[in-house]
Design an enzyme around this catalytic site. Sequence first.
Site, PDB file in Angstrom:
ATOM      1  N   TYR A 145      -9.603  -5.226  13.756  1.00 25.52           N
ATOM      2  CA  TYR A 145      -8.940  -4.886  12.501  1.00 25.52           C
ATOM      3  C   TYR A 145      -9.018  -6.041  11.508  1.00 25.52           C
ATOM      4  O   TYR A 145      -8.831  -7.202  11.877  1.00 25.52           O
ATOM      5  CB  TYR A 145      -7.465  -4.518  12.745  1.00 25.52           C
ATOM      6  CG  TYR A 145      -6.751  -4.191  11.453  1.00 25.52           C
ATOM      7  CD1 TYR A 145      -6.855  -2.928  10.881  1.00 25.52           C
ATOM      8  CD2 TYR A 145      -6.027  -5.171  10.764  1.00 25.52           C
ATOM      9  CE1 TYR A 145      -6.239  -2.641   9.671  1.00 25.52           C
ATOM     10  CE2 TYR A 145      -5.409  -4.897   9.555  1.00 25.52           C
ATOM     11  CZ  TYR A 145      -5.523  -3.622   9.014  1.00 25.52           C
ATOM     12  OH  TYR A 145      -4.927  -3.336   7.818  1.00 25.52           O
ATOM     13  N   SER A 198     -12.284  23.715 -28.571  1.00 23.29           N
ATOM     14  CA  SER A 198     -12.495  22.432 -29.238  1.00 23.29           C
ATOM     15  C   SER A 198     -11.332  22.209 -30.187  1.00 23.29           C
ATOM     16  O   SER A 198     -10.874  23.139 -30.847  1.00 23.29           O
ATOM     17  CB  SER A 198     -13.807  22.473 -30.003  1.00 23.29           C
ATOM     18  OG  SER A 198     -13.814  21.487 -31.013  1.00 23.29           O
ATOM     19  N   GLN A 208      -7.409  -1.695   4.767  1.00 26.71           N
ATOM     20  CA  GLN A 208      -6.382  -0.965   4.023  1.00 26.71           C
ATOM     21  C   GLN A 208      -7.006  -0.258   2.802  1.00 26.71           C
ATOM     22  O   GLN A 208      -6.453   0.720   2.297  1.00 26.71           O
ATOM     23  CB  GLN A 208      -5.291  -1.947   3.574  1.00 26.71           C
ATOM     24  CG  GLN A 208      -4.170  -1.321   2.809  1.00 26.71           C
ATOM     25  CD  GLN A 208      -2.993  -2.269   2.677  1.00 26.71           C
ATOM     26  OE1 GLN A 208      -2.310  -2.533   3.654  1.00 26.71           O
ATOM     27  NE2 GLN A 208      -2.775  -2.797   1.488  1.00 26.71           N
ATOM     28  N   LYS A 254     -15.581  27.282 -30.800  1.00 25.85           N
ATOM     29  CA  LYS A 254     -16.132  26.840 -29.524  1.00 25.85           C
ATOM     30  C   LYS A 254     -15.347  27.283 -28.309  1.00 25.85           C
ATOM     31  O   LYS A 254     -14.131  27.361 -28.307  1.00 25.85           O
ATOM     32  CB  LYS A 254     -16.264  25.314 -29.505  1.00 25.85           C
ATOM     33  CG  LYS A 254     -17.330  24.897 -30.481  1.00 25.85           C
ATOM     34  CD  LYS A 254     -18.128  23.717 -30.067  1.00 25.85           C
ATOM     35  CE  LYS A 254     -18.746  23.777 -28.717  1.00 25.85           C
ATOM     36  NZ  LYS A 254     -19.118  22.426 -28.320  1.00 25.85           N
ATOM     37  N   THR A 308     -38.269  26.745 -11.527  1.00 26.39           N
ATOM     38  CA  THR A 308     -38.594  25.438 -10.969  1.00 26.39           C
ATOM     39  C   THR A 308     -38.861  24.564 -12.182  1.00 26.39           C
ATOM     40  O   THR A 308     -39.377  25.059 -13.199  1.00 26.39           O
ATOM     41  CB  THR A 308     -39.839  25.475 -10.053  1.00 26.39           C
ATOM     42  OG1 THR A 308     -40.967  25.880 -10.835  1.00 26.39           O
ATOM     43  CG2 THR A 308     -39.680  26.445  -8.893  1.00 26.39           C
ATOM     44  N   HIS A 309     -38.491  23.297 -12.094  1.00 23.96           N
ATOM     45  CA  HIS A 309     -38.612  22.370 -13.234  1.00 23.96           C
ATOM     46  C   HIS A 309     -37.869  22.905 -14.466  1.00 23.96           C
ATOM     47  O   HIS A 309     -38.243  22.594 -15.585  1.00 23.96           O
ATOM     48  CB  HIS A 309     -40.077  22.108 -13.603  1.00 23.96           C
ATOM     49  CG  HIS A 309     -40.956  21.816 -12.430  1.00 23.96           C
ATOM     50  ND1 HIS A 309     -41.222  20.544 -11.979  1.00 23.96           N
ATOM     51  CD2 HIS A 309     -41.606  22.650 -11.567  1.00 23.96           C
ATOM     52  CE1 HIS A 309     -42.003  20.598 -10.924  1.00 23.96           C
ATOM     53  NE2 HIS A 309     -42.251  21.865 -10.636  1.00 23.96           N
ATOM     54  N   SER A 324       0.823  -1.217   0.000  1.00 19.07           N
ATOM     55  CA  SER A 324       0.000   0.000   0.000  1.00 19.07           C
ATOM     56  C   SER A 324       0.852   1.260   0.000  1.00 19.07           C
ATOM     57  O   SER A 324       0.325   2.371  -0.032  1.00 19.07           O
ATOM     58  CB  SER A 324      -0.919   0.009   1.230  1.00 19.07           C
ATOM     59  OG  SER A 324      -0.152  -0.076   2.410  1.00 19.07           O
ATOM     60  N   GLU A 377     -17.947  21.270 -16.085  1.00 13.56           N
ATOM     61  CA  GLU A 377     -18.331  19.909 -16.481  1.00 13.56           C
ATOM     62  C   GLU A 377     -17.512  18.871 -15.717  1.00 13.56           C
ATOM     63  O   GLU A 377     -18.032  17.838 -15.286  1.00 13.56           O
ATOM     64  CB  GLU A 377     -18.097  19.706 -17.980  1.00 13.56           C
ATOM     65  CG  GLU A 377     -19.122  20.406 -18.854  1.00 13.56           C
ATOM     66  CD  GLU A 377     -18.767  20.261 -20.326  1.00 13.56           C
ATOM     67  OE1 GLU A 377     -19.573  19.705 -21.066  1.00 13.56           O
ATOM     68  OE2 GLU A 377     -17.681  20.697 -20.744  1.00 13.56           O
ATOM     69  N   ASN A 382     -15.640  26.000 -24.463  1.00 13.17           N
ATOM     70  CA  ASN A 382     -16.368  24.969 -23.717  1.00 13.17           C
ATOM     71  C   ASN A 382     -16.230  25.131 -22.199  1.00 13.17           C
ATOM     72  O   ASN A 382     -15.166  25.487 -21.716  1.00 13.17           O
ATOM     73  CB  ASN A 382     -15.871  23.581 -24.109  1.00 13.17           C
ATOM     74  CG  ASN A 382     -16.217  23.243 -25.552  1.00 13.17           C
ATOM     75  OD1 ASN A 382     -17.237  23.700 -26.063  1.00 13.17           O
ATOM     76  ND2 ASN A 382     -15.363  22.478 -26.193  1.00 13.17           N
ATOM     77  N   LYS A 418      -8.053   3.854   2.297  1.00  9.52           N
ATOM     78  CA  LYS A 418      -7.233   5.050   2.065  1.00  9.52           C
ATOM     79  C   LYS A 418      -7.418   5.714   0.720  1.00  9.52           C
ATOM     80  O   LYS A 418      -7.567   6.935   0.632  1.00  9.52           O
ATOM     81  CB  LYS A 418      -5.763   4.711   2.287  1.00  9.52           C
ATOM     82  CG  LYS A 418      -5.513   4.468   3.752  1.00  9.52           C
ATOM     83  CD  LYS A 418      -4.144   3.959   4.042  1.00  9.52           C
ATOM     84  CE  LYS A 418      -4.174   3.298   5.386  1.00  9.52           C
ATOM     85  NZ  LYS A 418      -5.097   2.125   5.433  1.00  9.52           N
ATOM     86  N   ASN A 461      -1.908  -1.375  13.916  1.00  8.84           N
ATOM     87  CA  ASN A 461      -3.355  -1.127  13.934  1.00  8.84           C
ATOM     88  C   ASN A 461      -3.705   0.191  14.645  1.00  8.84           C
ATOM     89  O   ASN A 461      -4.503   0.977  14.144  1.00  8.84           O
ATOM     90  CB  ASN A 461      -4.094  -2.305  14.585  1.00  8.84           C
ATOM     91  CG  ASN A 461      -3.914  -3.582  13.777  1.00  8.84           C
ATOM     92  OD1 ASN A 461      -3.364  -3.547  12.675  1.00  8.84           O
ATOM     93  ND2 ASN A 461      -4.360  -4.705  14.323  1.00  8.84           N
TER      94      ASN A 461
HETATM   95  N1  ARG Z   1      -1.289  -0.923   5.846  1.00  4.57           N
HETATM   96  C1  ARG Z   1      -2.172  -1.384   6.855  1.00  4.57           C
HETATM   97  C2  ARG Z   1      -3.556  -0.692   6.688  1.00  4.57           C
HETATM   98  O1  ARG Z   1      -3.586   0.340   6.133  1.00  4.57           O
HETATM   99  C3  ARG Z   1      -1.646  -1.045   8.203  1.00  4.57           C
HETATM  100  C4  ARG Z   1      -2.175  -1.921   9.291  1.00  4.57           C
HETATM  101  C5  ARG Z   1      -1.685  -3.291   9.076  1.00  4.57           C
HETATM  102  N2  ARG Z   1      -2.005  -4.121  10.167  1.00  4.57           N
HETATM  103  C6  ARG Z   1      -1.912  -5.440  10.098  1.00  4.57           C
HETATM  104  N3  ARG Z   1      -2.211  -6.082  11.149  1.00  4.57           N
HETATM  105  N4  ARG Z   1      -1.491  -6.058   9.011  1.00  4.57           N
HETATM  106  O2  ARG Z   1      -4.568  -1.181   7.090  1.00  4.57           O
END
Ligand code: ARG
Length: 472
Positions: free
Chosen positions: A320, A280, A325, A286, A158-159, A26, A293, A288, A328, A113
Amino acid sequence: MPAEKKPWGGRFAEATDPTVERFSASVHFDRALARYDIRGSIAHARMLGRSGLVDPADVDTLVSGLQKIETELASGEFPFDPGLEDIHMNVEARLREHVGPVAGRLHTGRSRNDQVATDLALYLRDACRAAERGLHDLRRILVERASEHVDTVLPGYTHLQRAQPVRLAHHWLAHVEVLGRDASRFHDARRRISRSPLGAGALAGSTLPLDRQDTADALGFEEPTRNSMDTVSSRDAGMEFLAAAAIAMVHLSRLAEELVLWSSAEFGFVELADAYSTGSSLMPQKKNPDVPELVRGKTGRSIGNLVSLLTTMKGLPLTYNRDMQEDKEPIFDSASTLADSLEVMAGSLATLRVDAARMREAASDPMLLATDLAEILVREGVPFREAHEAVGEIVGHCTREGVDLRALDHDEMKGFHPAFPAGSAELLDLDASLESRTLPGGTARATVRAALEQARSEVDDAWKALDAEPGS
Ligand code: ARG
């Protein structure tokens, strides 16, 4: 990478399959947490020192090693290694390269965690604050533009059908209200991120004498979280952020849609500045409205990000699970999408040219005053439904005969309803209609001016409050 090189490698005899390594990594996205990770680690290291768990000299070594990493991260020199999974293990491994085996003391009484929960809390606090700033900035620009257009009149719809005339200031102040509620949603979400996860460990706390209040204080939290299992398994702060971001994007999308419509030849109400438009590649004439948008288009991603995290979380037992993960990328994406969208919308509105004559012309259809005519009858004591019916007949008649409502004489009017007083039709006037809407929240000049002042001071107060907060 051989398993023994990983921080968790002790019980493993075989190296991780390279595909698994790539699949589970990650660090290519959670590096966005790097500065929060370092801040959390410094607070944790100092607490370990104060609690007597790590020698003060070692604490100093750890802290200066972490600071060095912070510099490497800022300058782009930090050597990210996907074999080390995530940002947390990358930082720890780099610390070992800088300070040697003493690096092994940093993770005392800590798990990834509670570490990732802390990083995310710190990130979200900043992201909420940034969203508030962006929203108040856009509000400030809308208030400024509104103040230039108190006497610019356009049809309210409206509408998407012309309904009643309003002032452009009144129209834009509607968006100021909406965006103010959006900002307050982020503010609320931020208030709930007030407890420190550090010390919750993997899920059940620690046998070591950690000082959770100490790290809470150092990181600007009010107190430690109350339940270690909740701490490492909950992502509702992320969900709340994504929900607030999705709602705000939906609102920006509606504002954007108006710019798209209004800048069309059919409306011709506004023209986007060249700096906020594109051309364009085929049709030379044009111009745009790609910026609004794209804001409208990116709203789809934002909604998707909320649905994505809700779906990730919905079946997870405490505590957990690695699924988490996946929280994110949606969070980071929504944060940057919202920040960028707010910025381009602010720029588009600040530089927008308004065609006030065109707006007024569109608002000048006397039929837009039909409700006012019905209300003349109401003032004469006629029940509204009856008045509505009579005016409906007048509208039908004028439309069929192609006559201007205001040209009907008193006798003709009385033919539709005997209660019409003399001069009813002549009373119908665009400006008089606007001016008669003096109820709170209405579109009379003085009411709109007062609303402008109120909005201006509300936005100022919000800015002052944000500026007065201790920086993070
Ligand atoms: N990269 C992990 C996450 O974002 C960190 C926590 C990992 N914990 C574990 N017990 N493997 O969730």
